[in-house]
Design a protein around this motif. Structure first.
Motif, PDB file in Angstrom:
ATOM      1  N   PHE A  20       7.733  -7.072   9.107  1.00 31.54           N
ATOM      2  CA  PHE A  20       7.248  -5.696   9.141  1.00 31.54           C
ATOM      3  C   PHE A  20       8.394  -4.783   8.733  1.00 31.54           C
ATOM      4  CE2 PHE A  20       8.943  -6.523  13.339  1.00 31.54           C
ATOM      5  CZ  PHE A  20       9.610  -5.363  13.686  1.00 31.54           C
ATOM      6  N   GLN A  22      10.662  -1.290   9.020  1.00 32.33           N
ATOM      7  CA  GLN A  22      11.140  -0.402  10.068  1.00 32.33           C
ATOM      8  C   GLN A  22      12.122   0.584   9.468  1.00 32.33           C
ATOM      9  OE1 GLN A  22      12.432  -2.299  13.751  1.00 32.33           O
ATOM     10  NE2 GLN A  22      14.323  -1.129  13.610  1.00 32.33           N
ATOM     11  N   TYR A  35       8.302   1.950  13.335  1.00 31.00           N
ATOM     12  CA  TYR A  35       7.508   1.035  12.521  1.00 31.00           C
ATOM     13  C   TYR A  35       6.928   1.812  11.353  1.00 31.00           C
ATOM     14  CZ  TYR A  35       3.430  -1.788  11.271  1.00 31.00           C
ATOM     15  OH  TYR A  35       2.484  -2.515  10.595  1.00 31.00           O
ATOM     16  N   ARG A  37       3.964   1.617   8.587  1.00 31.88           N
ATOM     17  CA  ARG A  37       2.743   0.915   8.171  1.00 31.88           C
ATOM     18  C   ARG A  37       2.809   0.600   6.674  1.00 31.88           C
ATOM     19  NH1 ARG A  37      -1.698   1.330  11.608  1.00 31.88           N
ATOM     20  NH2 ARG A  37      -1.256   2.579  13.461  1.00 31.88           N
ATOM     21  N   PRO A  38       2.243  -0.534   6.280  1.00 28.52           N
ATOM     22  CA  PRO A  38       2.291  -0.919   4.856  1.00 28.52           C
ATOM     23  C   PRO A  38       1.727   0.154   3.926  1.00 28.52           C
ATOM     24  CG  PRO A  38       1.515  -2.754   6.177  1.00 28.52           C
ATOM     25  CD  PRO A  38       1.612  -1.573   7.100  1.00 28.52           C
ATOM     26  N   GLU A  39       0.680   0.849   4.348  1.00 30.81           N
ATOM     27  CA  GLU A  39       0.087   1.879   3.486  1.00 30.81           C
ATOM     28  C   GLU A  39       0.980   3.113   3.367  1.00 30.81           C
ATOM     29  OE1 GLU A  39      -1.994   2.282   7.558  1.00 30.81           O
ATOM     30  OE2 GLU A  39      -1.371   0.640   6.268  1.00 30.81           O
ATOM     31  N   ASN A  40       1.977   3.266   4.235  1.00 26.02           N
ATOM     32  CA  ASN A  40       2.899   4.409   4.176  1.00 26.02           C
ATOM     33  C   ASN A  40       4.252   4.049   3.565  1.00 26.02           C
ATOM     34  OD1 ASN A  40       0.939   5.902   5.504  1.00 26.02           O
ATOM     35  ND2 ASN A  40       1.794   5.476   7.518  1.00 26.02           N
TER      36      ASN A  40
END
Length: 79
Positions: A20, A22, A35, A37-40
């Motif tokens: 993930f 970070q 964290y 998010r993948p879309e961000n």
């Protein structure tokens, strides 16, 4: 625009499984990690790049300002 460093972490570091993203940064004396998010991810990367460019511009501006001040306040020599 945001300061920080983006890194890949793992939920299970020994096996390097479940990665993930970070972001870690320090603001007003406090360190934080969040964290991402993948879309961000792309937006955060652009914000980090904008901050890095801004900081480089400020460093260059201060250097030029110091140079200008030295020239302005240079003592005059008598012939």
């Amino acid at each position: 625009m945001r300061p920080g460093t983006l890194s890949v972490q793992y939920r299970n570091p020994k096996e390097k499984k479940t990665p993930f993203n970070q972001i870690s940064y320090t603001h007003q004396g406090s360190s934080r990690s969040e964290y991402v998010r993948p879309e961000n991810l792309r937006a955060v990367q652009r914000e980090l790049a904008a901050y890095k460019s801004f900081k480089a511009t400020v460093v260059a501006l201060v250097a030029l300002s110091l140079k200008a001040a030295r020239l302005r306040y240079r003592p005059t020599r008598k012939p």
